[in-house]
Write an enzyme that holds these catalytic residues in place. Structure first.
Site, PDB file in Angstrom:
ATOM      1  N   HIS A  72      52.443 -18.947  17.711  1.00 27.66           N
ATOM      2  CA  HIS A  72      51.629 -17.728  17.741  1.00 27.66           C
ATOM      3  C   HIS A  72      50.239 -18.018  17.185  1.00 27.66           C
ATOM      4  CE1 HIS A  72      54.938 -14.418  18.032  1.00 27.66           C
ATOM      5  NE2 HIS A  72      55.099 -15.383  18.913  1.00 27.66           N
ATOM      6  N   TYR A 200      52.191  -5.718  12.525  1.00 18.62           N
ATOM      7  CA  TYR A 200      52.445  -5.138  11.203  1.00 18.62           C
ATOM      8  C   TYR A 200      51.767  -3.773  11.188  1.00 18.62           C
ATOM      9  CZ  TYR A 200      53.713  -9.791   9.325  1.00 18.62           C
ATOM     10  OH  TYR A 200      54.316 -11.010   9.072  1.00 18.62           O
ATOM     11  N   PRO A 292      58.956  -9.691   1.830  1.00 17.11           N
ATOM     12  CA  PRO A 292      58.831 -10.424   3.105  1.00 17.11           C
ATOM     13  C   PRO A 292      57.537 -10.158   3.875  1.00 17.11           C
ATOM     14  CG  PRO A 292      60.469  -8.679   3.287  1.00 17.11           C
ATOM     15  CD  PRO A 292      60.072  -8.728   1.854  1.00 17.11           C
ATOM     16  N   LYS A 296      56.515 -15.368   3.616  1.00 11.70           N
ATOM     17  CA  LYS A 296      56.311 -16.564   2.796  1.00 11.70           C
ATOM     18  C   LYS A 296      57.576 -17.174   2.185  1.00 11.70           C
ATOM     19  CE  LYS A 296      51.976 -17.308   3.076  1.00 11.70           C
ATOM     20  NZ  LYS A 296      52.104 -17.598   4.514  1.00 11.70           N
ATOM     21  N   TYR A 384      47.982 -16.484   5.574  1.00  9.07           N
ATOM     22  CA  TYR A 384      49.148 -16.227   6.419  1.00  9.07           C
ATOM     23  C   TYR A 384      49.659 -17.516   7.049  1.00  9.07           C
ATOM     24  CZ  TYR A 384      52.323 -13.713   9.495  1.00  9.07           C
ATOM     25  OH  TYR A 384      53.465 -13.245  10.120  1.00  9.07           O
TER      26      TYR A 384
HETATM   27  P1  RFL Z   1      68.918 -19.161   0.270  1.00 10.36           P
HETATM   28  O1  RFL Z   1      68.635 -19.131   1.701  1.00 10.36           O
HETATM   29  O2  RFL Z   1      69.283 -17.884  -0.401  1.00 10.36           O
HETATM   30  O3  RFL Z   1      70.059 -20.238   0.040  1.00 10.36           O
HETATM   31  C1  RFL Z   1      70.732 -20.388  -1.188  1.00 10.36           C
HETATM   32  C2  RFL Z   1      72.116 -20.915  -0.909  1.00 10.36           C
HETATM   33  O4  RFL Z   1      72.787 -21.129  -2.151  1.00 10.36           O
HETATM   34  C3  RFL Z   1      74.122 -20.642  -2.048  1.00 10.36           C
HETATM   35  N1  RFL Z   1      74.624 -20.324  -3.389  1.00 10.36           N
HETATM   36  C4  RFL Z   1      75.469 -21.105  -4.084  1.00 10.36           C
HETATM   37  N2  RFL Z   1      76.050 -22.279  -3.783  1.00 10.36           N
HETATM   38  C5  RFL Z   1      76.885 -22.828  -4.707  1.00 10.36           C
HETATM   39  N3  RFL Z   1      77.168 -22.233  -5.905  1.00 10.36           N
HETATM   40  C6  RFL Z   1      76.601 -21.055  -6.253  1.00 10.36           C
HETATM   41  N4  RFL Z   1      76.862 -20.479  -7.419  1.00 10.36           N
HETATM   42  C7  RFL Z   1      75.702 -20.450  -5.314  1.00 10.36           C
HETATM   43  N5  RFL Z   1      74.983 -19.304  -5.315  1.00 10.36           N
HETATM   44  C8  RFL Z   1      74.332 -19.251  -4.160  1.00 10.36           C
HETATM   45  C9  RFL Z   1      73.995 -19.428  -1.143  1.00 10.36           C
HETATM   46  O5  RFL Z   1      75.234 -19.087  -0.526  1.00 10.36           O
HETATM   47  C10 RFL Z   1      72.958 -19.914  -0.126  1.00 10.36           C
HETATM   48  O6  RFL Z   1      73.549 -20.542   0.980  1.00 10.36           O
HETATM   49  O7  RFL Z   1      67.671 -19.755  -0.561  1.00 10.36           O
HETATM   50  P2  RFL Z   1      66.585 -20.879  -0.170  1.00 10.36           P
HETATM   51  O8  RFL Z   1      67.240 -22.073   0.430  1.00 10.36           O
HETATM   52  O9  RFL Z   1      65.713 -20.999  -1.344  1.00 10.36           O
HETATM   53  O10 RFL Z   1      65.750 -20.214   1.030  1.00 10.36           O
HETATM   54  C11 RFL Z   1      64.937 -19.084   0.810  1.00 10.36           C
HETATM   55  C12 RFL Z   1      64.900 -18.206   2.057  1.00 10.36           C
HETATM   56  O11 RFL Z   1      66.223 -17.939   2.475  1.00 10.36           O
HETATM   57  C13 RFL Z   1      64.147 -16.885   1.819  1.00 10.36           C
HETATM   58  O12 RFL Z   1      63.031 -17.071   1.002  1.00 10.36           O
HETATM   59  C14 RFL Z   1      63.659 -16.241   3.136  1.00 10.36           C
HETATM   60  O13 RFL Z   1      64.742 -15.849   3.929  1.00 10.36           O
HETATM   61  C15 RFL Z   1      62.774 -15.022   2.858  1.00 10.36           C
HETATM   62  N6  RFL Z   1      62.353 -14.329   4.077  1.00 10.36           N
HETATM   63  C16 RFL Z   1      61.308 -14.797   4.859  1.00 10.36           C
HETATM   64  N7  RFL Z   1      60.694 -15.948   4.540  1.00 10.36           N
HETATM   65  C17 RFL Z   1      59.715 -16.470   5.351  1.00 10.36           C
HETATM   66  O14 RFL Z   1      59.161 -17.514   5.027  1.00 10.36           O
HETATM   67  N8  RFL Z   1      59.318 -15.845   6.523  1.00 10.36           N
HETATM   68  C18 RFL Z   1      59.893 -14.687   6.909  1.00 10.36           C
HETATM   69  O15 RFL Z   1      59.549 -14.202   7.982  1.00 10.36           O
HETATM   70  C19 RFL Z   1      60.900 -14.088   6.055  1.00 10.36           C
HETATM   71  N9  RFL Z   1      61.511 -12.956   6.400  1.00 10.36           N
HETATM   72  C20 RFL Z   1      62.995 -13.144   4.467  1.00 10.36           C
HETATM   73  C21 RFL Z   1      62.531 -12.477   5.638  1.00 10.36           C
HETATM   74  C22 RFL Z   1      64.065 -12.631   3.738  1.00 10.36           C
HETATM   75  C23 RFL Z   1      64.666 -11.464   4.154  1.00 10.36           C
HETATM   76  N10 RFL Z   1      65.768 -11.014   3.391  1.00 10.36           N
HETATM   77  C24 RFL Z   1      67.020 -10.700   3.940  1.00 10.36           C
HETATM   78  C25 RFL Z   1      65.735 -11.162   1.946  1.00 10.36           C
HETATM   79  C26 RFL Z   1      63.125 -11.312   6.048  1.00 10.36           C
HETATM   80  C27 RFL Z   1      64.169 -10.782   5.306  1.00 10.36           C
HETATM   81  C28 RFL Z   1      64.746  -9.483   5.785  1.00 10.36           C
HETATM   82  C1  PHB Z   2      61.073 -11.656  10.819  1.00  8.11           C
HETATM   83  O1  PHB Z   2      60.905 -11.908  12.007  1.00  8.11           O
HETATM   84  O2  PHB Z   2      62.198 -11.524  10.331  1.00  8.11           O
HETATM   85  C2  PHB Z   2      59.894 -11.467   9.941  1.00  8.11           C
HETATM   86  C3  PHB Z   2      58.628 -11.740  10.433  1.00  8.11           C
HETATM   87  C4  PHB Z   2      57.520 -11.573   9.613  1.00  8.11           C
HETATM   88  C5  PHB Z   2      57.686 -11.122   8.318  1.00  8.11           C
HETATM   89  C6  PHB Z   2      58.956 -10.870   7.822  1.00  8.11           C
HETATM   90  C7  PHB Z   2      60.066 -11.037   8.642  1.00  8.11           C
HETATM   91  O3  PHB Z   2      56.595 -10.934   7.541  1.00  8.11           O
END
Ligand code: RFL
Ligand code: PHB
Length: 389
Positions: A72, A200, A292, A296, A384
């Site tokens: 994008h 957004y 989110p 980031k 971004y």
């Molecule tokens: P994770 O993905 O939470 O993975 C951690 C892992 O550790 C396990 N765990 C354990 N394992 C062993 N023993 C224990 N005691 C444990 N406790 C936990 C868990 O089961 C899991 O598998 O962390 P990590 O690897 O640091 O990754 C971070 C990302 O997942 C997170 O920052 C992003 O998903 C945030 N996020 C977004 N980030 C972006 O860069 N771009 C996006 O567009 C974006 N959109 C989002 C998001 C997060 C969202 N939610 C649901 C919070 C959109 C949403 C809706």
């Molecule tokens: C997503 O596609 O899940 C998404 C995209 C952009 C954001 C957060 C989540 O800022």
């Protein structure tokens, strides 16, 4: 059992760290509390910074990303129905790639399996020991049997609710937090996205986001109160609410269908300092959370892992502790800049219960300034698409 680095958590942070270390011949064991299918079933991030794509290339797990990821050039911001496109490629010569976190995780899992590196899923009661000395250990239970792994280092990549940060004595940790009074209700649908790029939207009724996973799969979000329940939202109610927050043209073009996933994510800003305690390192969501809005979270997890992998490779290659000594301060400097950007995007795009008429005018003026000033737009584009390392 013995290994060089025990990695706790098989999310993107843990798996990517494992991959970068294994590629340099540094043996790791990944311990994950959940099953592989459970980890792959979580719908999360969608936007990769250019530097995250470059790191995945370096890790040699970018083949499918380049085939299926959507590059994008920009995003659109919409304020009370007035929509404006920000062209990142023109503004700063950088882009982002839409490729689901689920897919990044799947690619990393496959690469790890193919390399023969050890991952233990459904590891129960993981506990960390002696990381303040020279011989750290990690204990866990698997199928009712207790195990212990001796190692040189522990990488806590186990997310916000993990055991790693919780194992650090309170007095050694400083935390910074802001909890927002709203969450994002998100749905995933097998319908073509309403637009080629992300939209957004700020609206008096609340924030909305039009995103996607592929040309046939869309991801949409609307801001809801923090205590909202998913059960209160039929698909129909969701679509009506989303339409009401978008500009007319976008609302008219929205293709709707039955949701295949629907969930609410709370919004929080959080940082724990430092990221190193003796032979334990924290990386990714275990150390920090961003709302989110700036896309980031996953990118910051990759950024920490880049610094940490380089530090550990230097330690094993050159027997130098310089990298591991500076990991925390280097990674945190980038973390705080992403925290600032995510907080700023959140504050201009959402409606806050206590925002008065003055506050709304300031939000509107932020939008108008971004539209009118190339300097302001470039600043947003630079943040971004990801600040330089
Ligand atoms: P994770 O993905 O939470 O993975 C951690 C892992 O550790 C396990 N765990 C354990 N394992 C062993 N023993 C224990 N005691 C444990 N406790 C936990 C868990 O089961 C899991 O598998 O962390 P990590 O690897 O640091 O990754 C971070 C990302 O997942 C997170 O920052 C992003 O998903 C945030 N996020 C977004 N980030 C972006 O860069 N771009 C996006 O567009 C974006 N959109 C989002 C998001 C997060 C969202 N939610 C649901 C919070 C959109 C949403 C809706
Ligand atoms: C997503 O596609 O899940 C998404 C995209 C952009 C954001 C957060 C989540 O800022």
């Amino acid at each position: 059992m013995r290994t060089k680095v025990v990695i706790i958590g098989a999310g993107p942070a843990g798996l990517l760290l494992g991959r970068l270390l294994e590629n340099e011949g540094i043996e790791t064991i990944v311990l994950e509390r959940r099953s592989q299918d459970y980890v792959l079933g979580r719908i999360r991030a969608g936007v990769l910074e250019q530097s995250t794509v470059e790191l995945l290339e370096k890790a040699a797990v970018s083949e499918r990303l380049h085939e299926e990821g959507l590059v994008h050039d920009g995003v659109e911001l919409c304020f009370d129905g007035d929509r404006h496109r920000f062209n990142f490629r023109e503004l700063i010569g950088r882009t982002v790639t839409v490729y689901g976190q689920t897919e990044v995780t799947r690619d990393l899992m496959q690469a790890r399996d193919a390399s023969g590196a050890k991952t233990i899923y459904e590891a129960q009661d993981v506990s960390l020991h002696d990381f303040d000395g020279d011989s750290p250990k990690v204990r866990f239970r698997k199928d009712g049997v207790e195990h212990e792994i001796a190692c040189d280092f522990i990488a806590g990549c186990d997310g916000y609710h993990g055991v790693s940060r919780a194992s650090v004595p309170n007095h050694a940790l400083r935390t910074f937090e802001r909890v927002y009074p709203f969450g994002w209700l998100g749905i995933l649908v097998d319908c073509p996205p309403v637009s080629d790029e992300l939209i957004y939207a700020h609206h008096a009724r609340g924030f909305a986001l039009c995103s996607m996973r592929s040309p046939t799969r869309s991801r949409y979000y609307v801001q809801v109160p923090a205590d909202e329940k998913v059960a209160a939202w039929s698909d129909e109610r969701f679509w009506d609410e989303l339409r009401s927050r978008l500009d007319e043209e976008t609302a008219d073009h929205l293709v709707t269908g039955p949701s295949i996933e629907k969930s609410i994510a709370p919004l929080r800003s959080f940082v724990a300092e430092p990221l190193r305690f003796g032979r334990l390192f924290l990386a990714g969501d275990a150390a920090h959370i961003v709302p989110p809005t700036g896309a980031k979270g996953l990118n910051l997890a990759a950024s920490d892992v880049r610094y940490l992998s380089e530090a550990l490779i230097e330690y094993y290659g050159e027997r130098s502790s310089a990298g591991i000594d500076s990991y925390s301060s280097l990674a945190l400097a980038r973390v705080w800049k992403a925290e600032r950007f995510s907080w700023w995007m959140t504050s201009i795009l959402h409606t806050f219960p206590d925002t008065d008429t003055f506050g709304r005018r300031i939000q509107r003026t932020e939008f108008e300034y971004l539209v009118a000033s190339e300097a302001a737009a470039r600043s947003m584009a630079e943040n971004y698409t990801g600040l330089p390392y």
